[in-house]
Design a protein around this motif. Structure first.
Motif, PDB file in Angstrom:
ATOM      1  N   MET A   1       7.583  17.927 -18.081  1.00 25.92           N
ATOM      2  CA  MET A   1       6.296  18.610 -17.955  1.00 25.92           C
ATOM      3  C   MET A   1       6.397  19.608 -16.800  1.00 25.92           C
ATOM      4  O   MET A   1       6.829  19.262 -15.709  1.00 25.92           O
ATOM      5  CB  MET A   1       5.212  17.565 -17.693  1.00 25.92           C
ATOM      6  N   SER A   2       5.977  20.806 -17.071  1.00 24.64           N
ATOM      7  CA  SER A   2       6.062  21.846 -16.041  1.00 24.64           C
ATOM      8  C   SER A   2       5.034  21.601 -14.933  1.00 24.64           C
ATOM      9  O   SER A   2       4.031  20.913 -15.126  1.00 24.64           O
ATOM     10  CB  SER A   2       5.838  23.219 -16.661  1.00 24.64           C
ATOM     11  N   LYS A   3       5.318  22.170 -13.780  1.00 23.91           N
ATOM     12  CA  LYS A   3       4.419  22.032 -12.639  1.00 23.91           C
ATOM     13  C   LYS A   3       3.044  22.615 -12.961  1.00 23.91           C
ATOM     14  O   LYS A   3       2.012  22.040 -12.602  1.00 23.91           O
ATOM     15  CB  LYS A   3       5.031  22.731 -11.424  1.00 23.91           C
ATOM     16  N   ARG A   4       3.019  23.739 -13.679  1.00 23.62           N
ATOM     17  CA  ARG A   4       1.752  24.378 -14.063  1.00 23.62           C
ATOM     18  C   ARG A   4       0.915  23.430 -14.922  1.00 23.62           C
ATOM     19  O   ARG A   4      -0.286  23.266 -14.706  1.00 23.62           O
ATOM     20  CB  ARG A   4       2.036  25.669 -14.821  1.00 23.62           C
ATOM     21  N   ASN A   5       1.551  22.790 -15.891  1.00 26.07           N
ATOM     22  CA  ASN A   5       0.833  21.875 -16.778  1.00 26.07           C
ATOM     23  C   ASN A   5       0.315  20.654 -16.024  1.00 26.07           C
ATOM     24  O   ASN A   5      -0.777  20.163 -16.310  1.00 26.07           O
ATOM     25  CB  ASN A   5       1.722  21.444 -17.938  1.00 26.07           C
ATOM     26  N   LYS A   6       1.097  20.161 -15.057  1.00 25.79           N
ATOM     27  CA  LYS A   6       0.633  19.034 -14.238  1.00 25.79           C
ATOM     28  C   LYS A   6      -0.602  19.414 -13.440  1.00 25.79           C
ATOM     29  O   LYS A   6      -1.554  18.635 -13.340  1.00 25.79           O
ATOM     30  CB  LYS A   6       1.736  18.591 -13.261  1.00 25.79           C
ATOM     31  N   ILE A   7      -0.580  20.611 -12.877  1.00 28.59           N
ATOM     32  CA  ILE A   7      -1.738  21.075 -12.087  1.00 28.59           C
ATOM     33  C   ILE A   7      -2.965  21.212 -12.975  1.00 28.59           C
ATOM     34  O   ILE A   7      -4.060  20.768 -12.616  1.00 28.59           O
ATOM     35  CB  ILE A   7      -1.394  22.398 -11.368  1.00 28.59           C
ATOM     36  N   ILE A   8      -2.779  21.811 -14.144  1.00 28.68           N
ATOM     37  CA  ILE A   8      -3.899  21.950 -15.088  1.00 28.68           C
ATOM     38  C   ILE A   8      -4.436  20.571 -15.466  1.00 28.68           C
ATOM     39  O   ILE A   8      -5.648  20.340 -15.474  1.00 28.68           O
ATOM     40  CB  ILE A   8      -3.467  22.745 -16.341  1.00 28.68           C
TER      41      ILE A   8
END
Length: 127
Positions: A1-8
């Motif tokens: 899972m990308s960092k962007r997706n984790k933040i979202i």
């Protein structure tokens, strides 16, 4: 899972948890405005207790690790109760401001569900 997706995921999930917890507590303590709104929508006051308890339990399930199948049920429950709120307000002819909260919580539910990490998803036997 990308960092962007984790933040979202975490932003949507924390806002969803905050929204569901706060409205669940308001429903459990049966605030005057909340009981008046339920009467306006045509529901008995005891429905507040049922919805409030399920919202808080759903928040707990969504936030804790594991229990992937229960998470699916919690997300579904959030979607059903909030879409039910939207349709209830439509049925009695309420204006736009009554739709903001339920629609926002529907959007947060969908975003949180969609971006959830793999360890929070149900794994199909067919995969």
């Amino acid at each position: 899972m990308s960092k962007r997706n984790k933040i979202i995921y975490w932003i949507a999930t924390l806002w969803l948890a905050f929204g569901m917890t706060s409205t669940g507590v308001v429903q459990l303590i049966k605030m005057k405005d909340e009981t008046a709104m339920m009467a306006h929508l045509g529901y008995p006051a005891y429905v507040l207790t049922i919805i409030g308890v399920w919202k808080i339990l759903g928040v707990i399930v969504v936030l804790i690790p594991k229990f992937t199948l229960l998470k699916e049920w919690a997300y579904a429950g959030f979607f059903f109760v909030m879409s039910g709120a939207v349709f209830s307000h439509l049925a009695v002819g309420d204006g736009g401001k009554e739709f903001f909260g339920p629609v926002l919580l529907i959007v947060l539910t969908i975003v949180s569900w969609y971006f959830r990490p793999a360890d929070r998803k149900v794994i199909s036997a067919n995969q």
